[in-house]
Motif scaffolding. Structure first.
Motif, PDB file in Angstrom:
ATOM      1  N   LEU A 217       0.812  -1.223   0.000  1.00 30.75           N
ATOM      2  CA  LEU A 217       0.000   0.000   0.000  1.00 30.75           C
ATOM      3  C   LEU A 217       0.843   1.270   0.000  1.00 30.75           C
ATOM      4  CD1 LEU A 217      -2.561  -1.134   2.709  1.00 30.75           C
ATOM      5  CD2 LEU A 217      -3.059  -0.821   0.280  1.00 30.75           C
ATOM      6  N   PRO A 218       0.381   2.297  -0.734  1.00 29.54           N
ATOM      7  CA  PRO A 218       1.073   3.587  -0.656  1.00 29.54           C
ATOM      8  C   PRO A 218       0.791   4.270   0.676  1.00 29.54           C
ATOM      9  CG  PRO A 218      -0.878   3.755  -2.048  1.00 29.54           C
ATOM     10  CD  PRO A 218      -0.757   2.322  -1.660  1.00 29.54           C
ATOM     11  N   LEU A 280       4.221  -1.707   3.005  1.00 31.55           N
ATOM     12  CA  LEU A 280       4.050  -0.323   2.541  1.00 31.55           C
ATOM     13  C   LEU A 280       4.984  -0.032   1.374  1.00 31.55           C
ATOM     14  CD1 LEU A 280       3.809   1.646   5.904  1.00 31.55           C
ATOM     15  CD2 LEU A 280       2.028   1.538   4.152  1.00 31.55           C
ATOM     16  N   LEU A 281       4.509   0.748   0.428  1.00 28.09           N
ATOM     17  CA  LEU A 281       5.336   1.158  -0.709  1.00 28.09           C
ATOM     18  C   LEU A 281       6.031   2.482  -0.392  1.00 28.09           C
ATOM     19  CD1 LEU A 281       2.859   0.614  -3.685  1.00 28.09           C
ATOM     20  CD2 LEU A 281       5.027  -0.588  -3.400  1.00 28.09           C
ATOM     21  N   PRO A 282       7.332   2.579  -0.626  1.00 28.76           N
ATOM     22  CA  PRO A 282       8.000   3.876  -0.443  1.00 28.76           C
ATOM     23  C   PRO A 282       7.420   4.912  -1.420  1.00 28.76           C
ATOM     24  CG  PRO A 282       9.602   2.091  -0.678  1.00 28.76           C
ATOM     25  CD  PRO A 282       8.263   1.517  -1.026  1.00 28.76           C
ATOM     26  N   ASN A 283       7.347   6.163  -0.972  1.00 28.40           N
ATOM     27  CA  ASN A 283       6.790   7.238  -1.812  1.00 28.40           C
ATOM     28  C   ASN A 283       7.480   7.356  -3.162  1.00 28.40           C
ATOM     29  OD1 ASN A 283       5.243   7.686   0.423  1.00 28.40           O
ATOM     30  ND2 ASN A 283       6.202   9.615   1.009  1.00 28.40           N
ATOM     31  N   VAL A 284       8.815   7.176  -3.157  1.00 29.90           N
ATOM     32  CA  VAL A 284       9.560   7.320  -4.422  1.00 29.90           C
ATOM     33  C   VAL A 284       9.125   6.276  -5.445  1.00 29.90           C
ATOM     34  CG1 VAL A 284      11.631   8.476  -3.544  1.00 29.90           C
ATOM     35  CG2 VAL A 284      11.498   5.986  -3.457  1.00 29.90           C
ATOM     36  N   VAL A 285       8.781   5.087  -4.966  1.00 32.17           N
ATOM     37  CA  VAL A 285       8.344   3.998  -5.859  1.00 32.17           C
ATOM     38  C   VAL A 285       7.010   4.364  -6.513  1.00 32.17           C
ATOM     39  CG1 VAL A 285       7.608   1.573  -5.951  1.00 32.17           C
ATOM     40  CG2 VAL A 285       9.604   2.221  -4.583  1.00 32.17           C
ATOM     41  N   VAL A 286       6.088   4.889  -5.693  1.00 30.41           N
ATOM     42  CA  VAL A 286       4.763   5.278  -6.207  1.00 30.41           C
ATOM     43  C   VAL A 286       4.905   6.383  -7.253  1.00 30.41           C
ATOM     44  CG1 VAL A 286       2.482   6.179  -5.581  1.00 30.41           C
ATOM     45  CG2 VAL A 286       3.689   4.655  -4.007  1.00 30.41           C
ATOM     46  N   LYS A 287       5.751   7.374  -6.949  1.00 31.13           N
ATOM     47  CA  LYS A 287       5.916   8.504  -7.866  1.00 31.13           C
ATOM     48  C   LYS A 287       6.577   8.076  -9.180  1.00 31.13           C
ATOM     49  CE  LYS A 287       5.552  12.158  -4.523  1.00 31.13           C
ATOM     50  NZ  LYS A 287       6.115  13.197  -3.692  1.00 31.13           N
ATOM     51  N   ALA A 288       7.520   7.144  -9.068  1.00 27.97           N
ATOM     52  CA  ALA A 288       8.183   6.656 -10.284  1.00 27.97           C
ATOM     53  C   ALA A 288       7.212   5.847 -11.143  1.00 27.97           C
ATOM     54  CB  ALA A 288       9.385   5.796  -9.901  1.00 27.97           C
ATOM     55  N   ALA A 289       6.389   5.016 -10.479  1.00 27.60           N
ATOM     56  CA  ALA A 289       5.422   4.184 -11.202  1.00 27.60           C
ATOM     57  C   ALA A 289       4.371   5.040 -11.923  1.00 27.60           C
ATOM     58  CB  ALA A 289       4.733   3.222 -10.238  1.00 27.60           C
ATOM     59  N   MET A 298      -3.030  10.287  -9.622  1.00 27.78           N
ATOM     60  CA  MET A 298      -3.768  10.942  -8.543  1.00 27.78           C
ATOM     61  C   MET A 298      -3.175  10.546  -7.190  1.00 27.78           C
ATOM     62  SD  MET A 298      -7.144  12.504  -8.349  1.00 27.78           S
ATOM     63  CE  MET A 298      -8.553  11.510  -8.706  1.00 27.78           C
ATOM     64  N   ILE A 299      -2.920   9.228  -7.017  1.00 27.54           N
ATOM     65  CA  ILE A 299      -2.330   8.724  -5.764  1.00 27.54           C
ATOM     66  C   ILE A 299      -0.953   9.350  -5.541  1.00 27.54           C
ATOM     67  CG2 ILE A 299      -1.317   6.634  -4.696  1.00 27.54           C
ATOM     68  CD1 ILE A 299      -4.199   6.356  -4.397  1.00 27.54           C
ATOM     69  N   ALA A 300      -0.149   9.386  -6.614  1.00 30.44           N
ATOM     70  CA  ALA A 300       1.218   9.921  -6.507  1.00 30.44           C
ATOM     71  C   ALA A 300       1.216  11.384  -6.083  1.00 30.44           C
ATOM     72  CB  ALA A 300       1.949   9.757  -7.827  1.00 30.44           C
ATOM     73  N   SER A 301       0.155  12.113  -6.457  1.00 28.23           N
ATOM     74  CA  SER A 301       0.119  13.543  -6.125  1.00 28.23           C
ATOM     75  C   SER A 301      -0.213  13.784  -4.643  1.00 28.23           C
ATOM     76  CB  SER A 301      -0.884  14.280  -7.022  1.00 28.23           C
ATOM     77  OG  SER A 301      -2.216  13.943  -6.671  1.00 28.23           O
ATOM     78  N   ILE A 302      -0.665  12.728  -3.936  1.00 25.99           N
ATOM     79  CA  ILE A 302      -1.038  12.938  -2.518  1.00 25.99           C
ATOM     80  C   ILE A 302      -0.274  12.061  -1.517  1.00 25.99           C
ATOM     81  CG2 ILE A 302      -3.359  13.835  -3.003  1.00 25.99           C
ATOM     82  CD1 ILE A 302      -4.495  11.047  -2.475  1.00 25.99           C
ATOM     83  N   VAL A 303       0.652  11.197  -1.986  1.00 27.80           N
ATOM     84  CA  VAL A 303       1.391  10.347  -1.034  1.00 27.80           C
ATOM     85  C   VAL A 303       2.157  11.192  -0.024  1.00 27.80           C
ATOM     86  CG1 VAL A 303       1.658   8.205  -2.385  1.00 27.80           C
ATOM     87  CG2 VAL A 303       3.338  10.039  -2.634  1.00 27.80           C
ATOM     88  N   GLY A 304       2.120  10.742   1.202  1.00 31.63           N
ATOM     89  CA  GLY A 304       2.875  11.419   2.257  1.00 31.63           C
ATOM     90  C   GLY A 304       2.286  12.743   2.709  1.00 31.63           C
TER      91      GLY A 304
END
Length: 343
Positions: A217-218, A280-289, A298-304
């Motif tokens: 999960l992010p 948990l997925l690291p934020n950098v992984v979500v943003k790269a994906a 949308m998810i990448a724009s709100i992680v963390g």
């Protein structure tokens, strides 16, 4: 005595269906817009599953947010309008205008028709997306006073469309409303008991978690609220004198991470525990994906990001009392299991 008529736009949507349900239960007549006649059966099936047996006070109108056709007739005789319909977010849009333009134009089309036909008040279903985006280093709960910062970098076009369409609505009321009243409801993540196995594309993350499709999960925090309470808040905003000219955040005031949601499911539905994610997925992984997968943008724009919200205004001004986020999440999962949606 003739029943007061309420127009609800986008009748087959899951928030709209619960609004229609509560309006019919409370003795209103409802006219709802659908984009095709095929949707009428969908609406009736979900209402039947929700406990409505008599459709005497329900009528349908064919109207689309992208066209002027039929809006005049739709509004005739209505006291209130609850504008829920919104253009579906595109995952593969060529440019932002594809999402923003239809949202803004649709809101103005509905408001104009409402004003020209003597409607008393419009309640607009806006979104938390019009409140929270683009605020860096936030540490205090978001309230109705907050607006998404459109000048910030990396604002998802969906959040922009929600913000700009709500801003356009308030601007219209101020300049061209001629006495038409407006209130807005801005829901956080909406959970819901599903009313039909055929129409459950929303809350897909709950289904996918229970089916073991999500392995990690992010780090995304969110507020959650039950759709029945969102519908209730719309009705309070429609009839309360003090709601005119106000925005209302539909939130329980709790903030949960996606892992918190998985943990609630784990303890409540032990048969599914082995399938639920624990990593948990690291934020950098979500943003790269998200660079290669538009669905993750949308998810990448709100992680963390910070996601605290307050429902003080809805509670004190309107006496709104939502059920807990946990109750809403459990009800969503239980209905999906009961209807055989979870494979």
């Amino acid at each position: 005595m003739k029943k007061q008529l309420v127009v609800v736009t986008g009748g087959s949507g899951f928030i709209a269906i619960h609004i229609i349900l509560q309006l019919l239960e409370q003795g209103y007549a409802v006219r709802t817009t659908v984009r095709s006649q095929a949707k009428e059966a969908v609406v009736k099936e979900m209402l039947t599953n929700g406990g409505i047996t008599d459709f005497t006070d329900l009528s349908f109108s064919l109207a689309d947010l992208t066209s002027d056709a039929n809006w005049e007739e739709t509004m005739t005789g209505a006291t209130y309008v609850i504008h829920v319909a919104s253009p579906t977010p595109k995952l593969n849009f060529k440019n932002e205008a594809e999402m923003i333009r239809p949202a803004v134009d649709g809101v103005l089309r509905v408001l104009r028709a409402a004003r020209d036909n003597g409607v008393k008040r419009v309640v607009l279903t806006s979104a938390y997306g019009a409140i929270f985006a683009g605020h860096k280093n936030r540490t205090t709960p978001y309230t109705e006073k907050d607006w998404t910062n459109l000048d910030a970098k990396n604002i998802h076009p969906y959040q922009k469309s929600k913000t700009m369409s709500e801003m356009a609505a308030w601007d219209f009321i101020k300049k061209e409303g001629h006495g038409l009243e407006l209130a807005s409801v801005n829901p956080v993540g909406v959970m819901r008991p599903v009313l039909s196995a055929k129409y459950s594309h929303s809350n897909i993350q709950i289904q996918e978690m229970l089916e073991g499709k999500i392995k990690a999960l992010p780090k995304v925090d969110s507020g959650y609220v039950d759709v029945r309470d969102v519908a209730c808040l719309h009705l309070l905003a429609m009839t309360s004198a003090q709601a005119n000219g106000e925005r209302f955040l539909a939130t329980t005031g709790e903030t949960l991470s996606m892992m918190d949601v998985a943990d609630i499911l784990r303890t409540t539905f032990p048969d599914y525990a082995a399938k639920l994610p624990t990593r948990l997925l690291p934020n950098v992984v979500v943003k790269a994906a998200a660079i290669v997968n538009p669905k993750l943008r949308m998810i990448a724009s709100i992680v963390g990001g910070y996601a605290g919200t307050s429902n003080e205004k809805s509670k004190t001004l309107l006496g709104w009392q939502p059920r807990s986020a946990k109750t809403a999440i459990i009800a969503t999962a239980q209905s999906m299991i009961d209807l055989g949606i979870v494979k």
